[in-house]
Scaffold this motif. Structure first.
Motif, PDB file in Angstrom:
ATOM      1  N   THR A  60       0.844  -1.195   0.000  1.00  0.00           N
ATOM      2  CA  THR A  60       0.000   0.000   0.000  1.00  0.00           C
ATOM      3  C   THR A  60       0.876   1.240   0.000  1.00  0.00           C
ATOM      4  O   THR A  60       2.048   1.171   0.379  1.00  0.00           O
ATOM      5  CB  THR A  60      -0.940   0.024   1.229  1.00  0.00           C
ATOM      6  OG1 THR A  60      -1.773   1.182   1.170  1.00  0.00           O
ATOM      7  CG2 THR A  60      -0.146   0.066   2.528  1.00  0.00           C
ATOM      8  N   ARG A  61       0.320   2.343  -0.418  1.00  0.00           N
ATOM      9  CA  ARG A  61       1.036   3.626  -0.366  1.00  0.00           C
ATOM     10  C   ARG A  61       0.433   4.559   0.675  1.00  0.00           C
ATOM     11  O   ARG A  61       0.952   5.637   0.909  1.00  0.00           O
ATOM     12  CB  ARG A  61       1.006   4.317  -1.747  1.00  0.00           C
ATOM     13  CG  ARG A  61       1.699   3.531  -2.865  1.00  0.00           C
ATOM     14  CD  ARG A  61       3.199   3.505  -2.681  1.00  0.00           C
ATOM     15  NE  ARG A  61       3.864   2.811  -3.770  1.00  0.00           N
ATOM     16  CZ  ARG A  61       4.333   3.396  -4.868  1.00  0.00           C
ATOM     17  NH1 ARG A  61       4.209   4.699  -5.018  1.00  0.00           N
ATOM     18  NH2 ARG A  61       4.929   2.695  -5.816  1.00  0.00           N
ATOM     19  N   THR A  62      -0.679   4.134   1.296  1.00  0.00           N
ATOM     20  CA  THR A  62      -1.352   4.960   2.294  1.00  0.00           C
ATOM     21  C   THR A  62      -1.709   4.102   3.496  1.00  0.00           C
ATOM     22  O   THR A  62      -2.302   3.030   3.338  1.00  0.00           O
ATOM     23  CB  THR A  62      -2.631   5.596   1.720  1.00  0.00           C
ATOM     24  OG1 THR A  62      -2.296   6.373   0.563  1.00  0.00           O
ATOM     25  CG2 THR A  62      -3.298   6.494   2.750  1.00  0.00           C
ATOM     26  N   ILE A  63      -1.333   4.547   4.688  1.00  0.00           N
ATOM     27  CA  ILE A  63      -1.670   3.818   5.909  1.00  0.00           C
ATOM     28  C   ILE A  63      -2.234   4.786   6.941  1.00  0.00           C
ATOM     29  O   ILE A  63      -1.981   5.986   6.894  1.00  0.00           O
ATOM     30  CB  ILE A  63      -0.446   3.094   6.512  1.00  0.00           C
ATOM     31  CG1 ILE A  63       0.647   4.102   6.896  1.00  0.00           C
ATOM     32  CG2 ILE A  63       0.081   2.039   5.578  1.00  0.00           C
ATOM     33  CD1 ILE A  63       1.804   3.484   7.666  1.00  0.00           C
ATOM     34  N   LEU A  64      -2.995   4.243   7.877  1.00  0.00           N
ATOM     35  CA  LEU A  64      -3.460   5.030   9.013  1.00  0.00           C
ATOM     36  C   LEU A  64      -2.345   5.095  10.050  1.00  0.00           C
ATOM     37  O   LEU A  64      -1.513   4.186  10.151  1.00  0.00           O
ATOM     38  CB  LEU A  64      -4.711   4.411   9.624  1.00  0.00           C
ATOM     39  CG  LEU A  64      -5.985   4.451   8.767  1.00  0.00           C
ATOM     40  CD1 LEU A  64      -7.115   3.727   9.476  1.00  0.00           C
ATOM     41  CD2 LEU A  64      -6.386   5.883   8.452  1.00  0.00           C
TER      42      LEU A  64
END
Length: 260
Positions: A60-64
């Motif tokens: 992924t390129r976006t995490i929380l």
């Protein structure tokens, strides 16, 4: 005179021979300074070493905030395309204008937990007859899920204060925070500001983030609950006659609790 002439011819002849020998020696010296043929295989061997091809992939390129990202380094020989398993790989992060090594492994699989948005790359440190190579950098965006909390808080803008109310139409201060956190995170808070300051994780004032719970205190007693909106402002249901709104923080005596 004939003797003198003969003598001069002998000297001239001797000088010519000496000059001829001298040139031959000089020529020999010049040849000797050229690279020896024996050195050629060493140069060729060095030239045969090539730079590894390195590729970075991520799940992924976006995490929380608080989550991890899985990264994989693919190291191959640029001429054969075959995978290279020898050598170690460094995971690097771009900070303060330069690349710094974060983790180093012989494995090609990494798990990273960036706490802020960052650019990452792999550096193959060499091995398997290949020189070090570097992958392209990728940007991993870290989102604070506190945004979800303040978005829910904003939906109730204008709701009138009512002591003892916990939504969804009217709220008191701790009823408002109780309702919003339950709706967005599933966390159950007690309906009292002083008790809410015991929940979640304690965070320093300088580290507070959007979505954090703010408990304003008198001494150590918590008497008002609010949700941090960023920029020194909070969402809250302040007092009788007022409505839910975003406003400036009014006291420096408060604690920060992280529930997300």
């Amino acid at each position: 005179m004939h003797g003198s002439s003969i003598s001069r011819r002998r000297k001239l002849s001797t000088g010519t021979i000496a000059l001829s020998l001298g040139l031959s020696l000089c020529a020999g010296q010049l040849v000797a300074t050229q690279p020896a043929a024996a050195a050629t295989p060493v140069v060729a061997a060095a030239a045969a070493r090539t730079v590894a091809k390195v590729k970075m992939t991520s799940n992924t390129r976006t995490i929380l905030y608080g989550n991890t990202v899985k990264l994989t380094a693919k190291v191959t020989h640029p001429k054969t395309g075959k995978a290279v398993t020898a050598g170690r790989v460094a995971l690097q992060v771009y900070r303060k204008g330069k690349w710094s090594t974060w983790q180093t492994k012989g494995s090609r699989n990494f798990i990273a937990k960036p706490l802020t948005t960052a650019s990452l790359r792999f550096k193959f440190l060499g091995g398997g007859g290949l020189y070090a190579g570097i992958s392209n950098g990728i940007k991993v965006t870290v989102k604070n899920n506190g945004t979800k909390v303040v978005n829910e808080a904003a939906k109730h803008k204008g709701a009138l204060y009512l002591f003892g109310a916990a939504g969804p139409k009217r709220f008191d201060c701790s009823g408002f925070t109780m309702y919003v956190y339950k709706k967005t995170t599933g966390r159950k808070l007690p309906h009292k500001a002083n008790l809410q300051q015991r929940y979640g994780k304690a965070v320093s004032k300088s580290k507070k983030q959007v979505g954090d719970l703010i408990i304003t205190r008198s001494g150590s007693y918590g008497y008002h609950a609010a949700i941090y909106a960023g920029g020194g402002k909070v969402w809250d249901s302040p007092h009788s006659g007022a409505r839910v709104s975003k406003r400036k923080m009014f006291s420096s005596n408060y604690v920060v609790r992280r529930l997300i």
